[in-house]
Structures are given as C-alpha cells and as structure tokens.
Design a protein around this motif. Sequence first.
Motif, PDB file in Angstrom:
ATOM      1  N   MET A   1       0.811  -1.218   0.000  1.00 10.42           N
ATOM      2  CA  MET A   1       0.000   0.000   0.000  1.00 10.42           C
ATOM      3  C   MET A   1       0.849   1.274   0.000  1.00 10.42           C
ATOM      4  O   MET A   1       0.594   2.192  -0.784  1.00 10.42           O
ATOM      5  N   PRO A   2       1.893   1.388   0.871  1.00 14.91           N
ATOM      6  CA  PRO A   2       2.744   2.588   0.809  1.00 14.91           C
ATOM      7  C   PRO A   2       3.403   2.769  -0.552  1.00 14.91           C
ATOM      8  O   PRO A   2       3.571   3.892  -1.028  1.00 14.91           O
ATOM      9  N   ARG A   3       3.799   1.634  -1.197  1.00 13.20           N
ATOM     10  CA  ARG A   3       4.428   1.739  -2.516  1.00 13.20           C
ATOM     11  C   ARG A   3       3.451   2.302  -3.535  1.00 13.20           C
ATOM     12  O   ARG A   3       3.816   3.125  -4.386  1.00 13.20           O
ATOM     13  N   THR A   4       2.200   1.859  -3.476  1.00 12.28           N
ATOM     14  CA  THR A   4       1.173   2.378  -4.389  1.00 12.28           C
ATOM     15  C   THR A   4       0.966   3.868  -4.194  1.00 12.28           C
ATOM     16  O   THR A   4       0.843   4.632  -5.160  1.00 12.28           O
ATOM     17  N   LYS A   5       0.957   4.316  -2.943  1.00 12.24           N
ATOM     18  CA  LYS A   5       0.781   5.744  -2.666  1.00 12.24           C
ATOM     19  C   LYS A   5       1.954   6.551  -3.195  1.00 12.24           C
ATOM     20  O   LYS A   5       1.772   7.650  -3.736  1.00 12.24           O
ATOM     21  N   ASN A   6       3.166   6.003  -3.062  1.00 10.67           N
ATOM     22  CA  ASN A   6       4.341   6.707  -3.590  1.00 10.67           C
ATOM     23  C   ASN A   6       4.273   6.861  -5.104  1.00 10.67           C
ATOM     24  O   ASN A   6       4.617   7.908  -5.661  1.00 10.67           O
ATOM     25  N   ILE A   7       3.819   5.800  -5.773  1.00 14.77           N
ATOM     26  CA  ILE A   7       3.677   5.859  -7.233  1.00 14.77           C
ATOM     27  C   ILE A   7       2.648   6.916  -7.624  1.00 14.77           C
ATOM     28  O   ILE A   7       2.848   7.693  -8.564  1.00 14.77           O
ATOM     29  N   GLN A   8       1.533   6.958  -6.883  1.00 14.77           N
ATOM     30  CA  GLN A   8       0.498   7.946  -7.172  1.00 14.77           C
ATOM     31  C   GLN A   8       1.022   9.369  -6.984  1.00 14.77           C
ATOM     32  O   GLN A   8       0.734  10.260  -7.797  1.00 14.77           O
ATOM     33  N   LEU A   9       1.791   9.594  -5.906  1.00 16.89           N
ATOM     34  CA  LEU A   9       2.343  10.923  -5.669  1.00 16.89           C
ATOM     35  C   LEU A   9       3.307  11.331  -6.782  1.00 16.89           C
ATOM     36  O   LEU A   9       3.316  12.483  -7.238  1.00 16.89           O
ATOM     37  N   ARG A  10       4.140  10.378  -7.242  1.00 14.90           N
ATOM     38  CA  ARG A  10       5.072  10.686  -8.324  1.00 14.90           C
ATOM     39  C   ARG A  10       4.344  11.025  -9.610  1.00 14.90           C
ATOM     40  O   ARG A  10       4.723  11.961 -10.336  1.00 14.90           O
ATOM     41  N   LEU A  11       3.275  10.271  -9.898  1.00 12.52           N
ATOM     42  CA  LEU A  11       2.495  10.554 -11.104  1.00 12.52           C
ATOM     43  C   LEU A  11       1.845  11.930 -11.032  1.00 12.52           C
ATOM     44  O   LEU A  11       1.789  12.663 -12.035  1.00 12.52           O
ATOM     45  N   ARG A  12       1.372  12.285  -9.857  1.00 14.05           N
ATOM     46  CA  ARG A  12       0.771  13.608  -9.708  1.00 14.05           C
ATOM     47  C   ARG A  12       1.795  14.714  -9.911  1.00 14.05           C
ATOM     48  O   ARG A  12       1.518  15.740 -10.545  1.00 14.05           O
ATOM     49  N   ARG A  13       3.006  14.520  -9.345  1.00 21.42           N
ATOM     50  CA  ARG A  13       4.058  15.513  -9.542  1.00 21.42           C
ATOM     51  C   ARG A  13       4.433  15.642 -11.012  1.00 21.42           C
ATOM     52  O   ARG A  13       4.630  16.749 -11.530  1.00 21.42           O
ATOM     53  N   LEU A  14       4.534  14.498 -11.707  1.00 20.61           N
ATOM     54  CA  LEU A  14       4.856  14.535 -13.134  1.00 20.61           C
ATOM     55  C   LEU A  14       3.774  15.250 -13.923  1.00 20.61           C
ATOM     56  O   LEU A  14       4.062  16.045 -14.825  1.00 20.61           O
ATOM     57  N   ALA A  15       2.517  14.956 -13.587  1.00 23.13           N
ATOM     58  CA  ALA A  15       1.407  15.615 -14.289  1.00 23.13           C
ATOM     59  C   ALA A  15       1.422  17.118 -14.042  1.00 23.13           C
ATOM     60  O   ALA A  15       1.187  17.915 -14.958  1.00 23.13           O
ATOM     61  N   ARG A  16       1.733  17.517 -12.777  1.00 23.66           N
ATOM     62  CA  ARG A  16       1.772  18.937 -12.469  1.00 23.66           C
ATOM     63  C   ARG A  16       2.891  19.636 -13.232  1.00 23.66           C
ATOM     64  O   ARG A  16       2.699  20.701 -13.810  1.00 23.66           O
ATOM     65  N   HIS A  17       4.089  19.017 -13.245  1.00 24.84           N
ATOM     66  CA  HIS A  17       5.208  19.617 -13.970  1.00 24.84           C
ATOM     67  C   HIS A  17       4.948  19.607 -15.476  1.00 24.84           C
ATOM     68  O   HIS A  17       5.289  20.563 -16.174  1.00 24.84           O
ATOM     69  N   ALA A  18       4.341  18.513 -15.967  1.00 28.68           N
ATOM     70  CA  ALA A  18       4.045  18.446 -17.403  1.00 28.68           C
ATOM     71  C   ALA A  18       3.057  19.527 -17.791  1.00 28.68           C
ATOM     72  O   ALA A  18       3.201  20.175 -18.830  1.00 28.68           O
ATOM     73  N   SER A  19       2.060  19.761 -16.955  1.00 31.72           N
ATOM     74  CA  SER A  19       1.071  20.785 -17.285  1.00 31.72           C
ATOM     75  C   SER A  19       1.724  22.168 -17.308  1.00 31.72           C
ATOM     76  O   SER A  19       1.395  22.997 -18.154  1.00 31.72           O
ATOM     77  N   ARG A  20       2.672  22.435 -16.412  1.00 32.85           N
ATOM     78  CA  ARG A  20       3.369  23.720 -16.420  1.00 32.85           C
ATOM     79  C   ARG A  20       4.216  23.869 -17.684  1.00 32.85           C
ATOM     80  O   ARG A  20       4.297  24.958 -18.262  1.00 32.85           O
ATOM     81  N   ARG A  21       4.829  22.771 -18.101  1.00 33.25           N
ATOM     82  CA  ARG A  21       5.616  22.827 -19.331  1.00 33.25           C
ATOM     83  C   ARG A  21       4.730  23.101 -20.537  1.00 33.25           C
ATOM     84  O   ARG A  21       5.104  23.860 -21.437  1.00 33.25           O
ATOM     85  N   TRP A  22       3.548  22.480 -20.558  1.00 36.76           N
ATOM     86  CA  TRP A  22       2.632  22.715 -21.674  1.00 36.76           C
ATOM     87  C   TRP A  22       2.131  24.161 -21.671  1.00 36.76           C
ATOM     88  O   TRP A  22       1.984  24.791 -22.731  1.00 36.76           O
ATOM     89  N   ILE A  23       1.866  24.685 -20.509  1.00 40.69           N
ATOM     90  CA  ILE A  23       1.442  26.084 -20.420  1.00 40.69           C
ATOM     91  C   ILE A  23       2.550  27.006 -20.919  1.00 40.69           C
ATOM     92  O   ILE A  23       2.310  27.947 -21.685  1.00 40.69           O
ATOM     93  N   PHE A  24       3.777  26.717 -20.470  1.00 41.23           N
ATOM     94  CA  PHE A  24       4.920  27.533 -20.891  1.00 41.23           C
ATOM     95  C   PHE A  24       5.104  27.473 -22.407  1.00 41.23           C
ATOM     96  O   PHE A  24       5.315  28.506 -23.066  1.00 41.23           O
ATOM     97  N   ALA A  25       4.992  26.262 -22.965  1.00 40.08           N
ATOM     98  CA  ALA A  25       5.138  26.104 -24.411  1.00 40.08           C
ATOM     99  C   ALA A  25       4.025  26.845 -25.149  1.00 40.08           C
ATOM    100  O   ALA A  25       4.253  27.494 -26.187  1.00 40.08           O
ATOM    101  N   GLY A  26       2.809  26.778 -24.636  1.00 40.41           N
ATOM    102  CA  GLY A  26       1.694  27.464 -25.274  1.00 40.41           C
ATOM    103  C   GLY A  26       1.856  28.981 -25.254  1.00 40.41           C
ATOM    104  O   GLY A  26       1.561  29.672 -26.252  1.00 40.41           O
ATOM    105  N   LEU A  27       2.350  29.503 -24.127  1.00 39.23           N
ATOM    106  CA  LEU A  27       2.561  30.948 -24.044  1.00 39.23           C
ATOM    107  C   LEU A  27       3.698  31.394 -24.960  1.00 39.23           C
ATOM    108  O   LEU A  27       3.635  32.483 -25.557  1.00 39.23           O
TER     109      LEU A  27
END
Length: 308
Positions: free
Chosen positions: A1-27
Amino acid sequence: MPRTKNIQLRLRRLARHASRRWIFAGLLALEALIFLLDVDTGAGISYSPFLVAPTALAAWLLGRRAALLFVVLSSLARVFDYAATRGQHDGPSLLLYEFLQSALLYAIVALLALYLRGRRDALLRHARKVRDAARRERHRRILDSAIRRAIPEDVAAIIRLTTSGGESGGFDQAVTDSVRQAALTASFTAGIVDGAALRDLWSGGQTTVPIEFWVCEIDARVVSYMMILGVDGQKSMQRELHAMAVEDSYRGRGVGNLMVDFFCTHYKHRRLVAACRDGSAMLHMLSRRGFALFTRSDSQDYLILARD
C-alpha cells in the motif's frame, strides 16, 4: 500500500510539472505568433500591445521567473519591430531607451497580474481557514452535545473500553482478566448509582470520595468515557481525572481532546489532578492545558499532574 501511494504521488508531480511545461510552451507559441504578425504587417499595424497577454498569463499561471522571462521577450520583440519598421536609423541609445520603456510597460502588467494572483491566493487561503474552522466548530458542537453523565446501562460499554485500554497498554493489564472485570462492573455500577466510591489516598489509607462517570455517545454507541474522583474526601474541592478511554476507531477525531476540555471546563473552579503515563498522548493534552508535574505514583508507572 505505501508503494502504491508513492507511485500515485510521483504521477501527480509529473502531471503537475508536465502541465506547467505545456502552459509555458503554449505561451511561447502565443508570443511568437504575435511577434510574427507584428513583423509581417510592418509599420501599418502594431501588434506589440497584444504582447501583454502572454506576459500577464505567464505571471498569473507560472510565477515570477516566467513573468520576468516574458517581460524580456516581449520587450525585445517590441524593440525588434520598432527597429525593423520605424527606427532603422536610430542609434543604440534610442533603442536602449525603447527597450527600457517597453520593459517598464510589460513589467507593470506582470506585477499587476502577480499582485492580483497573490490577493486571490490569500483570499482562497482565508476562505479555507474559515471553512476549516467552521467544520471544526460543528464537529466540536456535535461531540460536545454527545457528552453526558453515565447511567448503569452504560457500564457494559465502559468495561469494554476499559478492556480495550488494558490491551493497548493504556491501563493496567489486570483489567483484561474476567474476574477483575466482574469486580469493576459491580464497582462502576455502584459508583454511578451512589455517586461515591472508596479510593486509596496518596498519603496512605482509604476514604470515600465522590465519583462521576461521563460518556461520549455517538450514533447510539458509547465511544469514550472518563472517571472523575474526589482526591481526599467528599468535602474537598479537588477533582482527579482518574481514567479515560477512547474507542480505537474514534481516536484522532478529537474525542479525547473534547473529553479533557469538558473535564477542565466543568470543574474549572476546582484544583484539577490527573494521572497519566510518561510520554502518553494524555500527558501532551494535559500539558497543553496548563497541567504541571505534581508527583509520581509509588510504582513510578504514572505521573500525577495538577492545575490550580
């Protein structure tokens, strides 16, 4: 269970950083589009005022560093268009002046966007605090209304909570013995009915003291109780929080804190005493409410805290 939560947190961080990169590229793409339109139309039409849009959006969505970058890019784009279409014969000093003037304009726009974003975030934080405070107050009122004096029918639940406390180490292990539980059942029932019980005095000997049981009942289930004793006789103004237990499934939900608050408030005109184990959650709760070490029990297993 802790491993699953860690994976979820990493995916969320990647999605957040990816969304910022897409915003930056769009601007950046929007900045380039406005710049190309400005250059393509020549001196007839100037699109440089529209460069405030990507600059303001960068400040609002991406923060100070991105805002600074877009202030520089927008200023350079405006100066390039000016030099290419209207200032071919101007010297470096005039181009520098044009750059500084443009930078000032776009910087004001970026600062305004950052200020508005900061005010919005502050309002959101304040709204969350107000909402959380209201939620805690509702929860406290619900719990507060759930505290009542115990009746003989509550003894079975009190014994259940006492046994659970013995199994978890909160009480002496002896309370888990069936013979001891039978004796406690009779003693607690008599204490609830008579309002008095025999207790050992810290100075030695025994005496009859007032006893009160309070329970917290939620959804028709007793989830916590506390036993309040007089200290040295029925005429004494002191009261001791002699025992308290909270059902395991309700720990961490404010029940224990509320019971201690009730004890401090209900008996606020008396000297209050409580016994607890060193390092326990009860010790921390009492310390936060002004209790200080008074003495130790003979066996050294319990600390006796007092508050005047």
